[in-house]
Design an enzyme around this catalytic site. Structure first.
Site, short mmCIF file in Angstrom:
data_model
loop_
_atom_site.label_atom_id
_atom_site.label_comp_id
_atom_site.label_asym_id
_atom_site.label_seq_id
_atom_site.Cartn_x
_atom_site.Cartn_y
_atom_site.Cartn_z
CB CYS A 156 -14.25 -0.24 15.68
SG CYS A 156 -14.36 -0.63 17.44
CG HIS B 8 -10.50 1.40 18.16
ND1 HIS B 8 -11.74 1.66 17.61
CD2 HIS B 8 -9.58 1.65 17.18
CE1 HIS B 8 -11.58 2.06 16.35
NE2 HIS B 8 -10.29 2.06 16.07
#
EC number: 3.4.19.12
Length: 484
Positions: A144, A438
């Protein structure tokens, strides 16, 4: 009368070449050849050929004058017209970044392309509901950090126009190992109209190959990936080996440096003789300290009672991006343990250091230092920082230095310089902790249309969603070079 712009003493054409304003003489500033000329001939004024600034050898400082800076900009534009460069926006940004460069070649369709255009007259029309350029990216295992940076780069207006105009000419011996070629393919994939998520496995492989510290399936830092990606792209634009030799991106005219490179001026002033030592270094991003970190933070800016500063609505106690930039550009006392030898009087004395922007990049990237690493402490700083949709960098320019008193910027009455105004177009966010987190990003597709990119999932976002987000990397684009 100047036959060639090289140092008359050593023959170099880099090293911050300055031209004497009394006679025809060029000299290196870095190697002090222009200093020797000034001392010998008593010619005390010289012009920096890279930036257009005028240096006074009696004051040992650059002259900050609005009229002179305007003359420098006009002369740059005239020089480009004389060299018959195409009067496009692209040539304008090239001349403002490099001063001297190669002609930007125009595209002429071939007979085959003309034939294809005749048989395919339908044109794409951009509407508010158009999704062209929006495409998710598959997470290949904690990637990510890469996906959010790819989304920001593929929605950088001028970079997008460069690649979609097919401007890249590969200089690598093996094009399959060229990251710029892969970026060109990525732009084609993003703007092809396909809706299924793209799998960036070739990009990941090239990153692992050329930035080995990022190899593996562990979560990496998005900021670290951005800098590594820009470095590899810069090197591959020049054929890698030449890119490694051109280790100072300030003297490089590749597309990466034309868009992302700015010049940071550092002025060190002696306490007693007030002599000033000036250096200018290239930068790709600006890292800003936050309240809550172990470093003392500068007080909030004037207007924290609810007024608006630089387009930012202040809520009492809220830190703004302007606050962080004011702290970054405030004079800093270096302390008695860091005495510096003055280049003028040659004595060791205490001094102050101040950073300002000498040359603004087309894309200004601000890195909010949310991850603190020290011998005793490893943590994430979650302090909310308010950032604006539009940003004026004029207060933080070297030319605005004299308008600052003890770090407090006095707003000038003539702050109408549109060259220093930016628009927000991408924000990278980090959710979670230092150990487990994240990355996602917000990107501006066109005008006020914003979308949230969470790996393969793309969703519509409001401007409020963007401005209320925590913010880790903030990407701003010069307004006068946006032509969407």
């Amino acid at each position: 009368q100047a036959k060639s712009c090289i140092c008359h003493m050593c023959g170099a054409h880099l090293n911050r070449l300055h031209s004497c304003l009394y006679c025809v003489f060029f000299g290196c500033f870095t190697k002090k050849h222009i200093h020797e000329h000034a001392k010998t001939k008593r010619h005390n004024l010289a012009i920096d050929l890279l930036y257009g600034g005028i240096y006074c050898f009696m004051c040992q400082d650059y002259i900050y004058d609005k009229d002179m800076e305007q003359i420098a900009k006009e002369e740059q534009r005239k020089a480009w017209k004389l060299q018959a460069f195409t009067p496009t926006v692209v040539s304008h940004y090239q001349c403002t970044m490099t001063g001297i460069g190669e002609k930007y070649s125009t595209w002429e369709p071939t007979k085959r392309e003309l034939e294809l255009l005749r048989h395919n007259p339908k044109r794409r029309k951009i509407t508010t509901n158009c999704t062209i350029g929006l495409r998710g990216l598959i997470n290949l295992g904690n990637t990510c950090f890469m996906n959010c940076i790819v989304q920001a780069l593929t929605h950088t207006p001028l970079l997008r126009d460069f690649f979609l105009s097919d401007r890249h000419k590969c200089e690598m011996q093996s094009p399959s190992s060229c990251l710029v070629c892969e970026m060109s393919t990525l732009f084609q994939e993003f703007y092809s109209g396909h809706r299924s998520p793209h799998i960036p496995y070739r990009l990941l492989h090239l990153v692992w190959t050329h930035a080995r510290h990022l190899a593996g399936y562990e979560q990496q830092d998005a900021h670290e990936f951005l800098i590594a990606a820009l470095d590899v792209l810069h090197r591959h634009c020049k054929g890698d080996d030449n890119g490694k030799k051109a280790n100072n991106p300030n003297h490089c005219n590749c597309i990466i440096d034309q868009i992302f490179t700015g010049g940071l001026q550092s002025d060190v002033t002696g306490f007693f003789c007030h002599g000033v030592s000036t250096t200018i270094d290239p930068f790709w991003d600006i890292s800003l300290d936050l309240p809550g970190s172990s470093t003392p933070f500068w007080p909030l800016s004037p207007g924290s009672d609810g007024s608006v500063v630089n387009g930012e609505s202040h809520v009492s106690g809220t830190t703004t991006l302007t606050d962080c930039l004011r702290r970054f550009t405030r004079p800093e006392h270096l302390g008695s343990s860091a005495k510096i030898k003055c280049s003028g009087c040659h004595s060791y004395q205490e001094s102050t250091k101040q950073l300002t922007m000498k040359k603004l990049p087309i894309v200004a990237c601000f890195h909010l230092k949310r991850f603190e690493h020290s011998a005793k402490l490893r943590r994430k700083i979650t302090t909310y920082v308010s950032f604006p949709l539009e940003l004026d960098m004029t207060p933080f320019m070297a030319s605005s230095k004299e308008s600052r008193m003890n770090g407090q910027y006095q707003q000038p009455t003539d702050s109408l310089n549109n060259d220093n105004k930016y628009s927000l177009f991408a924000v990278v966010n980090h959710q979670g902790t230092l150990e487990s987190g994240h990355y996602t990003s917000f990107i501006r597709q066109h005008k006020d249309q914003w979308f949230k990119c969470d790996d393969a999932i793309i969703t519509k976002a409001s401007i409020k969603d963007v401005l209320d987000s925590e913010g880790y990397l903030l990407f701003y684009h010069k307004q006068f070079l946006e032509y969407e």
